[in-house]
Scaffold this active site. Structure first.
Site, PDB file in Angstrom:
ATOM      1  N   ASP A 196      66.797  39.286 -15.918  1.00  0.00           N
ATOM      2  CA  ASP A 196      67.626  38.643 -16.928  1.00  0.00           C
ATOM      3  C   ASP A 196      69.006  38.377 -16.333  1.00  0.00           C
ATOM      4  OD1 ASP A 196      68.552  37.549 -19.237  1.00  0.00           O
ATOM      5  OD2 ASP A 196      68.302  39.337 -20.475  1.00  0.00           O
ATOM      6  N   GLY A 197      69.125  37.220 -15.673  1.00  0.00           N
ATOM      7  CA  GLY A 197      70.376  36.873 -15.000  1.00  0.00           C
ATOM      8  C   GLY A 197      71.062  35.670 -15.629  1.00  0.00           C
ATOM      9  N   LYS A 198      70.323  34.905 -16.437  1.00  0.00           N
ATOM     10  CA  LYS A 198      70.871  33.718 -17.109  1.00  0.00           C
ATOM     11  C   LYS A 198      71.669  32.859 -16.136  1.00  0.00           C
ATOM     12  CE  LYS A 198      70.707  35.759 -21.730  1.00  0.00           C
ATOM     13  NZ  LYS A 198      70.287  37.132 -21.411  1.00  0.00           N
ATOM     14  N   ARG A 199      71.129  32.645 -14.957  1.00  0.00           N
ATOM     15  CA  ARG A 199      71.801  31.848 -13.948  1.00  0.00           C
ATOM     16  C   ARG A 199      71.692  30.362 -14.263  1.00  0.00           C
ATOM     17  NH1 ARG A 199      73.352  36.629 -13.085  1.00  0.00           N
ATOM     18  NH2 ARG A 199      73.394  37.513 -10.998  1.00  0.00           N
TER      19      ARG A 199
END
Lengths: 301, 301
Positions: free
Chosen positions: B96-99
């Site tokens: 879960d990095g929402k890059r």
């Protein structure tokens, strides 16, 4: 900006396959280490050499976090050491991470880049885990104002700011950012309004500039005039000059509130200037290109 | 999902100030180390203990990258080791990095999480720098389809997928995601269309599910029906159950294409279940809560 007489931001996007010669020795010195450690040693030597070559001509560095992060823990160490080197050279540090998330997670990102994290030893004393000490972080507005507010709260406690993505320089920006809204205006103009509201809470006493800036691609200068109307007090971070086709000469609206209101970022066009021919060393070619950009931007003020 | 009979994803958002008792020994063992190293040792021990306790009841883990990243290089090491531990337990890993970023930068992020990076030794052989080996990464759609496509290209070369933020679970989602567009529909519905277009390029032969999923907050179940119309083949990653107020029982539309079409994430409600009282140990309370969620979701299929 006034002190250094420069509005140029040096982008650092190190690619292990395209490093300056200074990196070779460092990577060779790490021979026998894991590939990530070798690459990170090379990346750090490269970034230090680039900063040493062009630091005098720029006001800040903008490390591209992805390029360090993909090297794992050694890459994160190289990022921290690169930031340290830039600060020792008197440069501001704008961490280009484009992070975005809700409340406690946004706070965690901001602690890592701009602030500090209370550690297992407790909040007082030796348990504090220092962050990277960046002066600003780029952030993504998709999830809304509450997420930006969480980042800003940590930044404001540590004299650091944000640059919010508003209208970016890539072709795909048309897919969503340029969509017209039923209320009028576009998605990116709505974001600009949110950024203005947040930024008005905290403006510098002399310049009047706010601590919440905006990323605006230099590839579409017609947007800058409109963005300046919506964001009269925001510092614009302007990528897209050089390799992506933007020209410094077209960026005048960004500087309307003052010279420090526009920061022109350049990465490949500086770091790979020697590939344009002419026979200069990477350092000499990079310094010449950075000085050229600096003069072109300064002339607009 | 079929093999493990679970649609539950264990969120790992470690806070150095709220770790399980297993972390104390690890942090004490690192006494004398820097605060970041002590915290990272504690965080890793905590995450391993949580995975050991509830791994049987879940199908995947979702490490929240921010919580590791803020601990610097030791934190990145703890993230890699946590992922290794989860994979050894037979779990999928959703980073879960929402890059979100453009072309080469998106590629760099994807290399770090899903793929691998060519190192200073060259593209062939020992110069390859392995990434974290995650099975999927959460990404942000603000900058448009070309940015998502860069992530997907790396993912597809490594049998990995994406979960694109569509309609998130925070109150601020109303600021932008819910804005009505002039063409009709909302910003998030437009994103859903982009996700559908990208996902249709690559669907699994048996399930028909695509490799591009969508993040949809469980806090507003009325959106799930509409999202399922727009995204008939996407796997929905559903945060917001528990602490944020969402209920598993309201998520039926997510599972319409099949049980594997909805993945319910839970973090605090599992990891801090013991704080609800009852006197059970953290591990026992967490396992009970994970089993309860698993049964509640499975009953909807």
């Amino acid at each position: 900006v006034a002190e250094r007489e420069s509005q140029i931001v040096l982008g650092l996007d190190p690619d292990p396959l395209a490093l300056w010669p200074e990196a070779d020795d460092a990577a060779a010195g790490a021979l026998g280490a894991a590939p990530a450690a070798r690459a990170a040693a090379g990346v750090l030597a490269h970034c230090r050499a680039v900063i040493d070559a062009v630091g005098d001509a720029v006001v800040a560095v903008k490390p591209q976090v992805a390029c360090f992060e993909r090297l794992g823990a050694p890459g994160w160490h190289a990022l921290a050491a690169t930031i340290e080197h830039a600060r020792a050279a008197g440069l501001l540090v704008l961490a280009d991470g484009k992070r975005g998330d809700i409340d406690v997670t946004a706070t965690a990102y901001a602690q890592g880049f701009l602030g500090a994290t209370p550690g297992v030893g407790g909040a007082g004393g030796d348990g504090i885990i220092p962050g990277l000490g960046a002066d600003a972080l780029t952030v993504n507005p998709y999830m809304g104002l509450d997420t930006l507010r969480s980042f800003a709260a940590v930044g404001r406690a540590h004299d650091a700011g944000l640059f919010v993505l508003v209208r970016t320089s890539n072709p795909g920006a048309a897919d969503l950012e340029d969509e017209p809204l039923a209320r009028g205006g576009t998605v990116w103009e709505r974001v600009a309004q949110l950024v203005a509201a947040l930024g008005d809470e905290h403006r510098a006493p002399v310049s009047g500039l706010s601590d919440i800036g905006a990323v605006l691609g230099a590839t579409r200068p017609e947007h800058l005039t409109r963005a300046r109307e919506l964001l009269p007090h925001a510092i614009f971070l302007l990528p897209g000059v050089g390799a992506q086709g933007g020209r410094v000469e077209d960026l005048a609206p960004a500087f309307a509130p003052g010279r420090a209101a526009g920061l022109v970022t350049a990465s490949r066009s500086i770091v790979r200037a020697h590939e344009q021919g002419g026979g200069a060393s990477p350092a000499t070619a990079a310094r010449a290109e950075a000085q050229r950009l600096r003069a072109a931007a300064w002339a607009l003020g």
